[in-house]
Design a protein around this motif. Structure first.
Motif, mmCIF file in Angstrom:
data_model
loop_
_atom_site.group_PDB
_atom_site.id
_atom_site.type_symbol
_atom_site.label_atom_id
_atom_site.label_comp_id
_atom_site.label_asym_id
_atom_site.label_seq_id
_atom_site.Cartn_x
_atom_site.Cartn_y
_atom_site.Cartn_z
ATOM 1 N N PRO A 33 12.142 -18.567 -4.397
ATOM 2 C CA PRO A 33 10.929 -17.851 -4.808
ATOM 3 C C PRO A 33 9.752 -18.078 -3.867
ATOM 4 C CG PRO A 33 11.442 -19.641 -6.352
ATOM 5 C CD PRO A 33 12.607 -19.529 -5.420
ATOM 6 N N ASP A 34 9.769 -19.220 -3.139
ATOM 7 C CA ASP A 34 8.651 -19.487 -2.224
ATOM 8 C C ASP A 34 8.733 -18.671 -0.939
ATOM 9 O OD1 ASP A 34 7.623 -21.318 -3.977
ATOM 10 O OD2 ASP A 34 8.775 -22.994 -3.116
ATOM 11 N N SER A 35 9.851 -17.978 -0.750
ATOM 12 C CA SER A 35 10.015 -17.269 0.527
ATOM 13 C C SER A 35 9.668 -15.777 0.434
ATOM 14 C CB SER A 35 11.447 -17.455 1.055
ATOM 15 O OG SER A 35 12.359 -16.708 0.275
ATOM 16 N N LEU A 36 9.009 -15.361 -0.666
ATOM 17 C CA LEU A 36 8.617 -13.953 -0.815
ATOM 18 C C LEU A 36 7.636 -13.567 0.293
ATOM 19 C CD1 LEU A 36 8.758 -11.393 -2.650
ATOM 20 C CD2 LEU A 36 6.715 -12.260 -3.795
ATOM 21 N N VAL A 37 7.898 -12.431 0.944
ATOM 22 C CA VAL A 37 7.049 -11.969 2.040
ATOM 23 C C VAL A 37 6.058 -10.954 1.473
ATOM 24 C CG1 VAL A 37 7.046 -10.964 4.359
ATOM 25 C CG2 VAL A 37 9.096 -12.131 3.531
ATOM 26 N N HIS A 38 4.776 -11.095 1.778
ATOM 27 C CA HIS A 38 3.788 -10.154 1.224
ATOM 28 C C HIS A 38 3.620 -8.920 2.083
ATOM 29 C CE1 HIS A 38 2.935 -12.675 -2.110
ATOM 30 N NE2 HIS A 38 2.907 -13.710 -1.279
ATOM 31 N N MET A 39 3.808 -9.084 3.394
ATOM 32 C CA MET A 39 3.707 -7.932 4.282
ATOM 33 C C MET A 39 4.780 -8.039 5.358
ATOM 34 S SD MET A 39 0.291 -6.414 5.940
ATOM 35 C CE MET A 39 -0.681 -6.356 4.474
ATOM 36 N N LEU A 40 5.478 -6.937 5.589
ATOM 37 C CA LEU A 40 6.624 -6.978 6.501
ATOM 38 C C LEU A 40 6.548 -5.785 7.461
ATOM 39 C CD1 LEU A 40 9.254 -8.738 6.688
ATOM 40 C CD2 LEU A 40 10.351 -7.045 5.236
ATOM 41 N N GLY A 41 6.509 -6.060 8.759
ATOM 42 C CA GLY A 41 6.416 -4.992 9.757
ATOM 43 C C GLY A 41 7.791 -4.508 10.207
ATOM 44 N N ALA A 42 7.798 -3.354 10.887
ATOM 45 C CA ALA A 42 9.047 -2.704 11.300
ATOM 46 C C ALA A 42 9.918 -3.631 12.156
ATOM 47 C CB ALA A 42 8.735 -1.436 12.072
ATOM 48 N N GLN A 43 9.247 -4.364 13.062
ATOM 49 C CA GLN A 43 10.002 -5.234 13.969
ATOM 50 C C GLN A 43 10.736 -6.325 13.180
ATOM 51 O OE1 GLN A 43 7.168 -6.354 16.908
ATOM 52 N NE2 GLN A 43 8.740 -6.485 18.505
ATOM 53 N N GLU A 44 10.002 -6.887 12.196
ATOM 54 C CA GLU A 44 10.597 -7.962 11.397
ATOM 55 C C GLU A 44 11.707 -7.429 10.482
ATOM 56 O OE1 GLU A 44 9.012 -12.020 9.367
ATOM 57 O OE2 GLU A 44 7.714 -10.281 9.323
ATOM 58 N N VAL A 45 11.559 -6.175 10.043
ATOM 59 C CA VAL A 45 12.604 -5.547 9.236
ATOM 60 C C VAL A 45 13.900 -5.490 10.056
ATOM 61 C CG1 VAL A 45 13.390 -3.307 8.350
ATOM 62 C CG2 VAL A 45 11.147 -4.185 7.684
ATOM 63 N N ARG A 46 13.769 -5.031 11.309
ATOM 64 C CA ARG A 46 14.959 -4.940 12.173
ATOM 65 C C ARG A 46 15.581 -6.322 12.388
ATOM 66 N NH1 ARG A 46 12.333 -0.394 14.315
ATOM 67 N NH2 ARG A 46 10.937 -1.630 15.594
ATOM 68 N N LEU A 47 14.709 -7.302 12.607
ATOM 69 C CA LEU A 47 15.162 -8.686 12.814
ATOM 70 C C LEU A 47 15.898 -9.179 11.552
ATOM 71 C CD1 LEU A 47 14.640 -10.787 15.141
ATOM 72 C CD2 LEU A 47 12.952 -11.815 13.599
ATOM 73 N N GLY A 48 15.289 -8.924 10.401
ATOM 74 C CA GLY A 48 15.872 -9.370 9.130
ATOM 75 C C GLY A 48 17.252 -8.792 8.894
ATOM 76 N N ILE A 49 17.419 -7.522 9.257
ATOM 77 C CA ILE A 49 18.733 -6.889 9.070
ATOM 78 C C ILE A 49 19.730 -7.504 10.068
ATOM 79 C CG2 ILE A 49 20.027 -4.711 9.225
ATOM 80 C CD1 ILE A 49 17.445 -3.284 8.229
ATOM 81 N N THR A 60 -2.110 -1.483 -5.098
ATOM 82 C CA THR A 60 -3.300 -2.078 -4.470
ATOM 83 C C THR A 60 -2.939 -3.263 -3.570
ATOM 84 O OG1 THR A 60 -3.578 -3.443 -6.433
ATOM 85 C CG2 THR A 60 -4.869 -1.408 -6.346
ATOM 86 N N GLY A 61 -1.637 -3.546 -3.445
ATOM 87 C CA GLY A 61 -1.213 -4.604 -2.542
ATOM 88 C C GLY A 61 -1.213 -5.990 -3.178
ATOM 89 N N GLU A 62 -1.441 -6.061 -4.495
ATOM 90 C CA GLU A 62 -1.469 -7.385 -5.151
ATOM 91 C C GLU A 62 -0.078 -7.878 -5.534
ATOM 92 O OE1 GLU A 62 -4.433 -7.389 -8.495
ATOM 93 O OE2 GLU A 62 -4.892 -5.486 -7.510
ATOM 94 N N ALA A 63 0.882 -6.965 -5.651
ATOM 95 C CA ALA A 63 2.242 -7.374 -6.038
ATOM 96 C C ALA A 63 3.245 -6.812 -5.048
ATOM 97 C CB ALA A 63 2.559 -6.863 -7.447
ATOM 98 N N GLY A 64 4.353 -7.501 -4.919
ATOM 99 C CA GLY A 64 5.467 -6.989 -4.120
ATOM 100 C C GLY A 64 5.328 -7.226 -2.627
ATOM 101 N N THR A 65 6.254 -6.631 -1.884
ATOM 102 C CA THR A 65 6.230 -6.700 -0.418
ATOM 103 C C THR A 65 5.813 -5.347 0.121
ATOM 104 O OG1 THR A 65 8.028 -8.316 -0.367
ATOM 105 C CG2 THR A 65 7.642 -7.059 1.655
ATOM 106 N N ARG A 66 4.709 -5.353 0.869
ATOM 107 C CA ARG A 66 4.249 -4.106 1.475
ATOM 108 C C ARG A 66 4.895 -3.979 2.855
ATOM 109 N NH1 ARG A 66 -1.089 -0.762 0.933
ATOM 110 N NH2 ARG A 66 -0.666 -1.319 -1.200
ATOM 111 N N ILE A 67 5.573 -2.850 3.070
ATOM 112 C CA ILE A 67 6.190 -2.609 4.375
ATOM 113 C C ILE A 67 5.163 -1.875 5.234
ATOM 114 C CG2 ILE A 67 8.186 -1.588 5.578
ATOM 115 C CD1 ILE A 67 9.049 -3.695 3.528
ATOM 116 N N VAL A 68 4.973 -2.350 6.442
ATOM 117 C CA VAL A 68 3.996 -1.701 7.341
ATOM 118 C C VAL A 68 4.679 -1.313 8.652
ATOM 119 C CG1 VAL A 68 1.936 -2.818 6.343
ATOM 120 C CG2 VAL A 68 3.206 -3.978 8.154
ATOM 121 N N PRO A 69 4.142 -0.307 9.365
ATOM 122 C CA PRO A 69 4.820 0.183 10.578
ATOM 123 C C PRO A 69 4.944 -0.899 11.654
ATOM 124 C CG PRO A 69 3.010 1.651 9.947
ATOM 125 C CD PRO A 69 2.921 0.446 9.073
#
Ligand SMILES: Nc1ncnc2c1ncn2[C@@H]1O[C@H](COP(=O)(O)OP(=O)(O)O)[C@@H](O)[C@H]1O
Ligand SMILES: CC(=O)N[C@@H](CCC(=O)OP(=O)(O)O)C(=O)O
Length: 254
Positions: A186-202, A245-254
């Protein structure tokens, strides 16, 4: 706003009612379009009929026989979800060419996924008309190809295409609070994730399974004009407003 509502966020009738209430509360403030899947319901119908199906790259390889069952299962669910939400009009992507698509081909240009498709066009005018008369469109993820045949579209992709076409923000409701760097810590939740990191994560494998189409669809929605794309849990009260409003979840950004 677009709300993608998947199978894991409708595991029980109680959860379905919670999500329906959230959607009804949100649309008092802004127009909402719901796009839904229903993986577990499809799974149950296929196994009840003894129709085999397997997942490849997070997608259900869909024979013509399986396509028939997928469409039947989702169409029934579509009516149930519309009734849950109220003041809603349930439609399949096949209705009025709401979601037009094409077969998904593999790297060799072959349709090895069967009737699996991707959306190429969205009838945004129809969605705007329904919103204009105070109805919430509830869209099932079966698209139509140019021959008029059904296509099984991953619901995350379908929802992302709708968000891009309407140029509105999207929240993907699921059964986890967002994307984790070390799921399920649960401590590893990402609040904002960019395209580059998405590719890395996959590539590195920490974004896996059903999370892959979600992050891909979020990026696709952003590239087609959606102002935001957030992945959040359908079980958290007030989640839709907080995710927007960005208070919950992971926001994906370009
Ligand atoms: N990095 C990650 N963070 C969170 N969940 C992940 C991650 N990688 C894989 N998952 C899995 O993705 C699932 C959500 O996708 P999926 O089951 O397809 O949901 P839905 O039916 O709501 O579309 C989670 O329940 C989790 O098992
Ligand atoms: C091609 C493909 O995989 N289609 C999905 C469509 C439903 C879906 O995506 O439902 P969730 O949102 O509940 O996962 C399927 O057949 O299961």
């Amino acid at each position: 706003m677009i709300v993608k509502y998947g199978g894991n966020a409708m595991k029980s009738l109680e959860l379905r009612r919670v999500v329906a209430r959230e959607i009804a509360a949100l649309r008092a403030h802004l127009p909402v379009v719901v796009v839904h899947g229903g993986g577990p319901v499809i799974e149950a119908e296929l196994s009840a009929r003894g129709v085999p199906s397997e997942f490849r790259q997070g997608l259900r390889v869909t024979s013509p026989e399986a396509m028939h069952v997928v469409e039947m299962a989702l169409a029934k669910l579509n009516k149930e979800l519309s009734a849950d939400i109220g003041q809603a009009l349930g439609l399949m992507g096949r209705d009025a060419a709401l979601l037009v698509g094409e077969l998904l081909l593999d790297g060799a240009g072959l349709a090895t996924f069967g009737r699996v498709g991707r959306v190429t066009e969205v009838n945004a005018a129809l969605l705007r008309t329904l919103l204009g008369v105070g109805l919430t469109p509830v869209v099932g993820c079966v698209a139509v190809d140019v021959q008029g045949e059904p296509l099984n579209v991953n619901a995350d992709w379908a929802a992302g295409a709708v968000a891009g076409a309407l140029e509105e923000g999207i929240v993907f409701l699921t059964d986890v609070d967002g994307v984790y760097r070390a799921y399920p810590d649960p401590d590893s939740l990402v609040h904002m994730l960019g395209a580059q990191e998405v590719r890395l994560g996959i590539d590195e494998g920490w974004i896996a399974g059903g999370m892959i189409p979600k992050v891909q669809a979020a990026l696709e929605a952003l590239s087609r004009g959606a102002p935001f794309a957030t992945i959040a849990s359908g079980m958290a009260p007030g989640v839709l407003t907080r995710a927007a409003t960005g208070e919950a979840g992971t926001r994906i950004v370009p």
